[in-house]
Design a protein around this motif. Structure first.
Motif, PDB file in Angstrom:
ATOM      1  N   THR A  13     -23.592  24.911  17.675  1.00 43.26           N
ATOM      2  CA  THR A  13     -24.860  24.914  16.944  1.00 43.26           C
ATOM      3  C   THR A  13     -24.761  24.197  15.605  1.00 43.26           C
ATOM      4  OG1 THR A  13     -24.447  27.017  15.811  1.00 43.26           O
ATOM      5  CG2 THR A  13     -25.446  27.119  18.019  1.00 43.26           C
ATOM      6  N   ALA A  56     -30.715  26.128  15.157  1.00 37.18           N
ATOM      7  CA  ALA A  56     -29.508  25.975  15.963  1.00 37.18           C
ATOM      8  C   ALA A  56     -29.847  25.404  17.337  1.00 37.18           C
ATOM      9  CB  ALA A  56     -28.798  27.317  16.107  1.00 37.18           C
ATOM     10  N   VAL A  60     -28.533  21.810  19.084  1.00 36.35           N
ATOM     11  CA  VAL A  60     -27.859  21.719  20.382  1.00 36.35           C
ATOM     12  C   VAL A  60     -28.643  20.827  21.344  1.00 36.35           C
ATOM     13  CG1 VAL A  60     -27.002  23.045  22.350  1.00 36.35           C
ATOM     14  CG2 VAL A  60     -26.784  23.970  20.038  1.00 36.35           C
ATOM     15  N   GLY A 101     -29.005  25.432  24.087  1.00 32.02           N
ATOM     16  CA  GLY A 101     -30.085  24.959  23.222  1.00 32.02           C
ATOM     17  C   GLY A 101     -31.422  25.548  23.591  1.00 32.02           C
TER      18      GLY A 101
END
Length: 300
Positions: A13, A56, A60, A101
């Protein structure tokens, strides 16, 4: 591939960059508190966590959709530019990265629905727009960063973080978090902007048409200074006319860092391997600006 350690998922992340979202949340909380709103600790902490999950997740997803472009980038400045390289280095495979993600965005969405129920329906608009930007920044067909719209996307996204955090506490829309958060969001956009200089050759080879690719480094280098001037000019103008508390102007002290980074970029735009100190100053300027602004708003 064997199952990956949980710490690999955390590292994927890029947690070192999540501080810019934490600072944005603090600006939103400061705006609400300074307006006389009694902060609710539980919803405040939950808002911060969900914003961090969304950021985060966006990081990703960016790695997933750049999995073919990143190998072409041979001049990245680790750890600032060029992605995590987790897919290319075999730390996690593409399927694991995608699941992480989009899973983080789903967690953020589910938590946001609860916060909407607790605070008001307006948060649904803010949250939906934020998730859309987190996805559209990197993912086709919109792929905003590859169309030269990355900076606008970043400004909008971090303004929404400030406004959303404020809304959860206030239970209503206010112009204050948008007005207060703009200078901070512009400085966060400058971080994206300067990071494009080491990456521009790889981006061009991959067909990623960022602003630096479109303009060329020698023209684009002036854009960093322009963004910084707009950010600080806005802050000084708003605090000088009492649209924002006068104490908010103290955050303009970070222009020393921003202008120092701008000077280095003007000198080294053609030799991006020398831009590490300027990138670090850009990060420091944004974070310190956000923290000072949050404190000034909270205790004005």
């Amino acid at each position: 591939m064997p199952s990956a350690s949980p710490w690999r998922y955390v590292a994927a992340t890029r947690p070192a960059f999540l501080g810019v979202t934490l600072a944005a949340c603090l600006v939103g909380l400061g705006a609400a508190h300074g307006s006389g709103v009694a902060l609710d600790p539980f919803t405040a902490v939950l808002s911060v966590l969900l914003a961090l999950f969304a950021h985060a997740g966006g990081n990703v997803i960016n790695d997933f959709h750049d999995r073919d472009a990143d190998p072409l980038n041979r001049k990245r400045l680790f750890p600032y530019t060029g992605g995590s390289r987790f897919i290319q280095n075999g730390v996690l495979n593409a399927r694991q990265i995608a699941a992480l993600g989009y899973g983080l965005l789903c967690v953020s969405m589910i938590g946001g629905l609860w916060l909407t129920w607790a605070s008001g329906p307006g948060l649904l608009v803010i949250g939906a727009a934020g998730l859309l930007l987190a996805w559209a920044y990197s993912a086709p067909p919109l792929y905003l960063v590859g169309r030269g719209l990355g900076e606008l996307c970043i400004v909008a996204a971090w303004l929404l973080v400030v406004a959303g955090t404020d809304y959860v506490q206030r239970g209503a829309f206010s112009a204050l978090p948008f007005t207060a958060g703009l200078s901070y969001a512009l400085l966060v956009a400058n971080l994206l902007y300067i990071n494009q200089f080491p990456d521009h050759q790889g981006d061009a080879a991959a067909g990623k048409r960022t602003l630096v690719v479109r303009l060329g480094p020698q023209t684009a280098k002036w854009g960093y200074l322009l963004i910084a001037l707009v950010a600080y000019g806005w802050l000084v103008g708003m605090s000088g006319t009492d649209v924002l508390p006068q104490k908010s102007g103290a955050a303009a002290i970070t222009l020393v860092l921003s202008f120092s980074a701008a000077r280095e970029l003007l000198e080294h735009a053609g030799t991006p391997a020398e831009l590490g100190p300027a990138i670090r100053r850009t990060i420091a300027a944004a974070l310190l600006h956000g923290l000072i602004l949050a404190g000034a708003l909270a205790f004005a």
